[in-house]
Motif scaffolding. Structure first.
Motif, mmCIF file in Angstrom:
data_model
loop_
_atom_site.group_PDB
_atom_site.id
_atom_site.type_symbol
_atom_site.label_atom_id
_atom_site.label_comp_id
_atom_site.label_asym_id
_atom_site.label_seq_id
_atom_site.Cartn_x
_atom_site.Cartn_y
_atom_site.Cartn_z
ATOM 1 N N ASN A 112 -16.113 36.129 45.913
ATOM 2 C CA ASN A 112 -15.208 36.317 44.782
ATOM 3 C C ASN A 112 -15.161 37.826 44.540
ATOM 4 O O ASN A 112 -16.155 38.425 44.131
ATOM 5 C CB ASN A 112 -15.758 35.561 43.567
ATOM 6 C CG ASN A 112 -14.878 35.654 42.334
ATOM 7 O OD1 ASN A 112 -14.145 36.605 42.157
ATOM 8 N ND2 ASN A 112 -14.989 34.658 41.464
ATOM 9 N N PRO A 132 -21.989 33.803 40.519
ATOM 10 C CA PRO A 132 -20.952 32.771 40.455
ATOM 11 C C PRO A 132 -21.339 31.682 39.449
ATOM 12 O O PRO A 132 -22.524 31.358 39.286
ATOM 13 C CB PRO A 132 -20.894 32.234 41.883
ATOM 14 C CG PRO A 132 -21.402 33.360 42.722
ATOM 15 C CD PRO A 132 -22.465 34.016 41.895
ATOM 16 N N GLU A 137 -18.508 26.976 41.000
ATOM 17 C CA GLU A 137 -17.948 27.999 41.883
ATOM 18 C C GLU A 137 -18.673 28.026 43.229
ATOM 19 O O GLU A 137 -19.909 28.098 43.270
ATOM 20 C CB GLU A 137 -18.010 29.376 41.231
ATOM 21 C CG GLU A 137 -16.988 29.547 40.126
ATOM 22 C CD GLU A 137 -16.880 30.985 39.678
ATOM 23 O OE1 GLU A 137 -15.763 31.408 39.333
ATOM 24 O OE2 GLU A 137 -17.902 31.696 39.664
#
Length: 328
Positions: A112, A132, A137
């Motif tokens: 991410n 995360p 996630e």
């Protein structure tokens, strides 16, 4: 600090945050269409705020977070998405913060990623989310805070969403020199009240500007509350959106003001006082770290984890190991 202007100066950095409409995307072609929409936002915001130096888009604003197709939408950095963003920054002579979820990672699950692109279209920072959001996630965790020089010399640090719930990450980012901590997030209800307050708290305890860009609207799973905001280093709010999708707000951040505060404040200079405890009574103050948990974490990470698990919980893997076998 004065608010309400659309200008900036040699001493101030004009910053805009976007309550971007959460995209629901199912193909890479749709992602590219959305990237052009983001680029249009860059064009329009610069037209409306001529002092704009830095525009910030939320986490998940590029690819969204499709509950089943997220892996199909992953990409590289640099890649076709970042080139669209880079061109928008070049033609408007501004810097931008953009989200890639996820960035293909040869070590495992995608990252991410928080991208800072300068006014020449160069990627100046590619930060990977360190914490995360569990359990939903799937992103591979990064392992390094990042800070770089931004427009007009303002030092910019990166956080992504849940990162900022960890005070250690923000403090480490600031201690690496950040004067503006940028938090891109895709935060949903019911966490609205906590997350709005958190921006002011992190700004105040770190004597740092704090800018948050959040999603707004609903995708296939969640409703996002918006409220992108820009907070002064004293914890007061300079600008804040509401909850409607695609709102944009703007503020000027004075470079000299924050540097003056950090250099000259005594009371409430939380950064200095952290490592100069009690200097009113002790010459130069105490500097040895007094926090036993952090000492343990450095010297014995496994022991620190065990301390934490006694207070909280074990991991799913540990729970499975501890589960007694069914009697046949």
């Amino acid at each position: 600090m004065p608010v309400g202007s659309i200008s900036s100066s040699n001493d101030t950095v004009g910053v805009a945050v976007v309550n971007y409409q959460v995209p629901v995307l199912e193909t890479k072609e749709e992602v590219i269409e959305n990237c052009h929409r983001i680029a249009d936002f860059v064009d329009g915001t610069k037209l409306g705020y001529p002092g704009l130096d830095l525009i910030i888009f939320p986490e998940y604003s590029t690819q969204g977070f499709h509950p089943t197709k997220w892996k199909d939408l992953c990409t590289t950095v640099p890649g076709p998405e970042t080139e669209i963003f880079a061109e928008a920054c070049r033609r408007n002579n501004i810097w931008g913060v953009f989200s890639i979820t996820g960035e293909i990672n040869p070590k495992g699950n995608p990252y991410n990623s928080f991208l800072l692109i300068d006014n020449q279209g160069n990627i100046k920072m590619n930060y990977h989310k360190m914490n995360p959001w569990v359990p939903k996630e799937p992103w591979y965790p990064g392992n390094e805070t990042m800070v770089t020089e931004g427009p007009k010399g303002l030092m910019i640090g990166a956080n992504i969403c849940y990162d900022s719930n960890m005070p250690e990450i923000v403090r480490d980012t600031v201690m690496r020199g950040a004067e503006l901590v940028v938090r891109i997030q895709g935060y949903m209800y019911p966490s609205k009240e906590q997350q709005i307050k958190l921006a002011s708290i992190r700004a105040w305890e770190n004597l740092s500007y704090f800018a948050v860009a959040n999603m707004a609207g609903r995708d296939k799973v969640y409703s996002y509350f918006g409220h992108s905001n820009i907070v002064n280093f004293d914890g007061t709010t300079l600008a804040e959106c509401g909850s409607s999708p695609d709102e944009v707000t703007y503020a000027e951040l004075s470079i000299s003001a924050i540097r003056n505060a950090r250099k000259n404040w005594t009371a409430e200079n939380h950064l200095f006082n952290l490592t100069h405890r009690g200097y009113s009574a002790v010459p130069n103050g105490e500097f040895e770290i007094p926090y036993s948990f952090y000492k343990t974490w450095v010297d014995n990470p496994q022991q620190a984890r065990e301390i934490c698990e006694k207070l909280t919980r074990s991991t799913p893997e540990q729970q499975a190991e501890q589960k007694p076998e069914a009697i046949s």
